[in-house]
Each structure stands twice: as structure tokens, then as C-alpha cells.
Scaffold this motif. Sequence first.
Motif, PDB file in Angstrom:
ATOM      1  N   GLU A  75      -3.626   3.308 -11.499  1.00 30.44           N
ATOM      2  CA  GLU A  75      -3.669   4.075 -10.261  1.00 30.44           C
ATOM      3  C   GLU A  75      -4.370   3.235  -9.205  1.00 30.44           C
ATOM      4  OE1 GLU A  75      -5.808   8.097  -8.774  1.00 30.44           O
ATOM      5  OE2 GLU A  75      -4.655   8.232 -10.626  1.00 30.44           O
ATOM      6  N   ASP A  76      -3.694   3.041  -8.095  1.00 26.52           N
ATOM      7  CA  ASP A  76      -4.186   2.173  -7.032  1.00 26.52           C
ATOM      8  C   ASP A  76      -4.484   0.805  -7.625  1.00 26.52           C
ATOM      9  OD1 ASP A  76      -3.899   4.213  -5.120  1.00 26.52           O
ATOM     10  OD2 ASP A  76      -5.853   5.035  -5.631  1.00 26.52           O
ATOM     11  N   ASP A  77      -5.727   0.350  -7.528  1.00 19.02           N
ATOM     12  CA  ASP A  77      -6.080  -0.971  -8.052  1.00 19.02           C
ATOM     13  C   ASP A  77      -6.922  -0.870  -9.318  1.00 19.02           C
ATOM     14  OD1 ASP A  77      -8.336   0.051  -6.869  1.00 19.02           O
ATOM     15  OD2 ASP A  77      -8.949  -1.824  -5.926  1.00 19.02           O
ATOM     16  N   ARG A  78      -6.751   0.223 -10.074  1.00 23.65           N
ATOM     17  CA  ARG A  78      -7.560   0.438 -11.278  1.00 23.65           C
ATOM     18  C   ARG A  78      -6.689   0.698 -12.492  1.00 23.65           C
ATOM     19  NH1 ARG A  78     -13.102   2.865  -9.502  1.00 23.65           N
ATOM     20  NH2 ARG A  78     -13.103   2.101  -7.372  1.00 23.65           N
ATOM     21  N   ALA A  96      -1.109  -3.801 -11.070  1.00 25.26           N
ATOM     22  CA  ALA A  96      -1.528  -2.651 -10.262  1.00 25.26           C
ATOM     23  C   ALA A  96      -1.724  -3.076  -8.809  1.00 25.26           C
ATOM     24  CB  ALA A  96      -2.814  -2.040 -10.824  1.00 25.26           C
ATOM     25  N   LEU A  97      -2.328  -4.249  -8.617  1.00 26.35           N
ATOM     26  CA  LEU A  97      -2.526  -4.748  -7.261  1.00 26.35           C
ATOM     27  C   LEU A  97      -1.193  -5.083  -6.594  1.00 26.35           C
ATOM     28  CD1 LEU A  97      -5.643  -7.058  -7.745  1.00 26.35           C
ATOM     29  CD2 LEU A  97      -5.540  -4.882  -6.515  1.00 26.35           C
ATOM     30  N   ASP A  98      -0.271  -5.681  -7.354  1.00 28.05           N
ATOM     31  CA  ASP A  98       1.049  -5.998  -6.817  1.00 28.05           C
ATOM     32  C   ASP A  98       1.783  -4.726  -6.406  1.00 28.05           C
ATOM     33  OD1 ASP A  98       0.610  -8.679  -7.252  1.00 28.05           O
ATOM     34  OD2 ASP A  98       1.802  -8.785  -9.087  1.00 28.05           O
ATOM     35  N   GLY A  99       1.685  -3.692  -7.231  1.00 31.84           N
ATOM     36  CA  GLY A  99       2.342  -2.428  -6.927  1.00 31.84           C
ATOM     37  C   GLY A  99       1.751  -1.750  -5.704  1.00 31.84           C
ATOM     38  N   ALA A 100       0.427  -1.861  -5.539  1.00 30.38           N
ATOM     39  CA  ALA A 100      -0.232  -1.251  -4.391  1.00 30.38           C
ATOM     40  C   ALA A 100       0.143  -1.982  -3.100  1.00 30.38           C
ATOM     41  CB  ALA A 100      -1.750  -1.260  -4.586  1.00 30.38           C
ATOM     42  N   ALA A 101       0.374  -3.291  -3.198  1.00 31.76           N
ATOM     43  CA  ALA A 101       0.712  -4.079  -2.018  1.00 31.76           C
ATOM     44  C   ALA A 101       2.175  -3.926  -1.624  1.00 31.76           C
ATOM     45  CB  ALA A 101       0.402  -5.562  -2.270  1.00 31.76           C
ATOM     46  N   GLY A 102       3.022  -3.600  -2.625  1.00 30.77           N
ATOM     47  CA  GLY A 102       4.460  -3.544  -2.337  1.00 30.77           C
ATOM     48  C   GLY A 102       4.900  -2.176  -2.108  1.00 30.77           C
TER      49      GLY A 102
END
Length: 47
Positions: free
Chosen positions: A6-9, A41-47
Motif C-alpha cells: 500500500e503506497d510505499d509500504r 510498490a514505489l514504481d506502482g505509486a509513481a505510475g
Amino acid sequence: MTVLVEDDRVVLVPPPGASAVLSAQQTRSLGLVLDQAAGRALDGAAG
């Protein structure tokens, strides 16, 4: 075990009363997998 991203976690949710005993190699492997999950997770939050 449930793995939530979830988000960056990354959250690991074991069943109640569960425990784990890991060897040093398993601990390193788990660390690598968690790093990969956090990166995704970070890639998904950025895209």
C-alpha cells in the motif's frame, strides 16, 4: 501469511500465533524479496 502493498509500504500479516525461525541465508533472501516488493510498490505509486 498475507502480504499487503500500500503506497510505499509492504506489510506482512502472519496468522495469529504464527512464528518463524530463519537461517542466516533465509534472512538474507527475505531481505532481498522485501527490497524488491518495496521497489515495486514505489514504481506502482509513481505510475
